[in-house]
Design a protein around this motif. Structure first.
Motif, mmCIF file in Angstrom:
data_model
loop_
_atom_site.group_PDB
_atom_site.id
_atom_site.type_symbol
_atom_site.label_atom_id
_atom_site.label_comp_id
_atom_site.label_asym_id
_atom_site.label_seq_id
_atom_site.Cartn_x
_atom_site.Cartn_y
_atom_site.Cartn_z
ATOM 1 N N ASP A 189 41.616 38.190 38.895
ATOM 2 C CA ASP A 189 40.906 38.058 40.169
ATOM 3 C C ASP A 189 41.546 36.976 41.028
ATOM 4 O OD1 ASP A 189 39.459 35.372 39.725
ATOM 5 O OD2 ASP A 189 38.891 36.523 37.943
ATOM 6 N N ALA A 190 41.145 36.938 42.293
ATOM 7 C CA ALA A 190 41.755 36.054 43.281
ATOM 8 C C ALA A 190 41.547 34.581 42.950
ATOM 9 C CB ALA A 190 41.196 36.368 44.668
ATOM 10 N N ASP A 191 40.405 34.229 42.342
ATOM 11 C CA ASP A 191 40.159 32.824 41.999
ATOM 12 C C ASP A 191 41.198 32.309 41.015
ATOM 13 O OD1 ASP A 191 38.019 32.564 43.665
ATOM 14 O OD2 ASP A 191 36.512 33.011 42.127
ATOM 15 N N ARG A 192 41.552 33.140 40.016
ATOM 16 C CA ARG A 192 42.560 32.718 39.034
ATOM 17 C C ARG A 192 43.937 32.599 39.688
ATOM 18 N NH1 ARG A 192 38.193 32.947 37.188
ATOM 19 N NH2 ARG A 192 38.298 30.895 38.132
ATOM 20 N N ASP A 202 42.680 40.768 44.273
ATOM 21 C CA ASP A 202 42.902 40.847 45.719
ATOM 22 C C ASP A 202 43.951 39.806 46.095
ATOM 23 O OD1 ASP A 202 42.810 41.157 48.400
ATOM 24 O OD2 ASP A 202 40.714 40.555 48.646
ATOM 25 N N LEU A 203 45.205 40.240 46.226
ATOM 26 C CA LEU A 203 46.293 39.318 46.524
ATOM 27 C C LEU A 203 46.559 39.297 48.024
ATOM 28 C CD1 LEU A 203 48.924 40.000 43.720
ATOM 29 C CD2 LEU A 203 47.215 38.197 43.848
ATOM 30 N N LEU A 256 54.847 37.684 48.200
ATOM 31 C CA LEU A 256 54.791 38.557 47.035
ATOM 32 C C LEU A 256 56.196 38.861 46.561
ATOM 33 C CD1 LEU A 256 52.060 41.139 48.089
ATOM 34 C CD2 LEU A 256 51.807 39.190 46.556
ATOM 35 N N GLY A 257 56.430 38.615 45.272
ATOM 36 C CA GLY A 257 57.697 38.980 44.663
ATOM 37 C C GLY A 257 57.522 40.240 43.841
ATOM 38 N N ALA A 273 47.321 46.965 53.033
ATOM 39 C CA ALA A 273 48.459 46.265 53.614
ATOM 40 C C ALA A 273 49.046 45.231 52.677
ATOM 41 C CB ALA A 273 48.054 45.602 54.927
ATOM 42 N N VAL A 274 48.244 44.756 51.720
ATOM 43 C CA VAL A 274 48.716 43.734 50.786
ATOM 44 C C VAL A 274 49.834 44.267 49.929
ATOM 45 C CG1 VAL A 274 48.009 42.237 48.873
ATOM 46 C CG2 VAL A 274 46.466 42.634 50.784
ATOM 47 N N LEU A 275 49.894 45.557 49.709
ATOM 48 C CA LEU A 275 50.867 46.147 48.821
ATOM 49 C C LEU A 275 52.214 46.292 49.482
ATOM 50 C CD1 LEU A 275 48.545 48.861 47.311
ATOM 51 C CD2 LEU A 275 49.196 46.695 46.270
#
Length: 366
Positions: free
Chosen positions: A256-259, A288-289, A308-309, A364-366
């Protein structure tokens, strides 16, 4: 004789992609770096301060920068020799011609090597770039015409280092290392390559303050001790006012995003200055990145950029393909499409599955 050498400061460079406020901070840091170089010249009681070009960027030069340079070099209180380079070329509208330099400053203005006497028996040969493009290098058909120790100051590409330094780009004012010796020069003080390099008869100091991410090596200003026989000893000094870091953060097992935020914050906790984080690894399918949301993870930094790599969602596509559902049919069809390479196939699958789940905001994150 002791000479302090630097090059490729690039005052007024725009620093594209970091935002206006941060770009202004970085440009101010370049000025601080020059002040440190001048202070080092005074502290070390050098016989001269040398700049191998690209001191500033001609297209963005301002009257304020002109005043700053004039005052900084006057404060050096030692002879200053400047060899205009590719970005600060010498021309009719060049600040090199317009600034009322103090008497200790000498600007090489010719497009071929000309002599300046540094001391009895020691000659400095320097040249300027006068156009946007240069033909032959400055050492083509050049040879010294007198006795003594001969040094050179110019901006150009040493051909054996071109692949490493410039990624195979077209060389600029090219020369070869053996041309230095054949010309009768004992050493060449250079600019243009941003990666530091100490060769037997030439030195690239590297840009003294970071201009982009991924720069490494002991760059800065180089103190040269020139012996009576022309041999040169070198000591490098870190004069950078900026600290710029590239950090890779692996997200394997993160769900998750918190981690994600926790891992990024931990990775940069002990750093200062400007950091670029590249995310990689396999993450949970529901993570959710959003790189833009992660830039606030480290308020102690001047700036944090996240990209993002090789991030991959940990999805069991084989299991999904076995479902008797629209989702299962979609996965089967995409996996069977021979026109897709592995990376594109994975992106299509993840994007389509998120769309089928109604998570359009994350596409769009992808």
């Amino acid at each position: 004789m002791r000479l302090l050498h630097f090059a490729d400061l690039h005052l007024d460079t725009p620093f594209h992609g970091v935002g206006p406020r941060h770009a202004r901070t970085r440009r101010a840091a370049l000025r601080t770096t020059l002040r440190r170089i001048v202070a080092l010249a005074r502290e070390q009681r050098v016989d001269a301060l040398l700049c191998g070009g690209d001191l500033y960027e001609h297209e963005r030069f301002s009257p304020d920068t002109a005043a700053f340079l004039r005052d900084a070099f006057e404060e050096a209180a030692v002879p200053v020799h400047l060899a205009p380079g590719r970005h600060d070329r010498y021309g009719p509208r060049s600040p090199y011609r317009q600034v009322a330099w103090s008497s200790n400053v000498h600007v090489f203005a010719e497009d071929h090597l000309v002599a300046e006497t540094l001391a009895d028996g020691v000659t400095l040969w320097g040249a300027a770039h006068r156009g946007a493009a240069e033909g032959d290098g400055f050492l083509e058909d050049f040879a010294v015409d007198r006795e003594g120790v001969h040094l050179a100051l110019f901006h150009g590409s040493e051909l054996t280092g071109l692949a490493v330094q410039e990624g195979g780009r077209t060389p600029h004012a090219a020369f070869t290392a053996d041309q230095v010796e054949r010309a009768g020069l004992h050493h060449a003080f250079l600019g243009h390559f941003h990666v530091p390099r100490d060769a037997e008869r030439h030195t690239y100091p590297g840009n003294p303050d970071p201009l982009t991410f991924g720069e490494g090596g002991p760059r800065g200003a180089v103190l040269h001790t020139v012996h009576d026989d022309g041999r040169v000893d070198r000591v490098r000094y870190d004069v950078a006012a900026s600290r710029v870091h590239d950090v890779a953060v692996e997200l394997d097992g993160v769900a998750d995003a918190d981690r994600v935020r926790e891992r990024v914050a931990a990775a940069v906790a002990d750093l200062e200055g400007v950091v670029r984080v590249t995310l990689g690894g396999e993450v949970g399918p529901d993570a959710d990145l959003r790189p833009g949301d992660l830039t606030r993870c480290a308020p102690h930094l001047e700036a944090l950029g996240v990209r993002l790599g090789s991030v991959r969602p940990a999805v069991d596509f084989a299991a999904l393909a076995g479902e008797s559902t629209v989702r299962g049919r979609f996965v089967r069809d995409v996996r069977a499409d021979g026109r897709l390479d592995d990376d594109t196939r994975r992106r299509v699958l993840v994007t389509g599955l998120r769309a089928l789940d109604g998570r359009t905001a994350e596409l769009a994150v992808l």
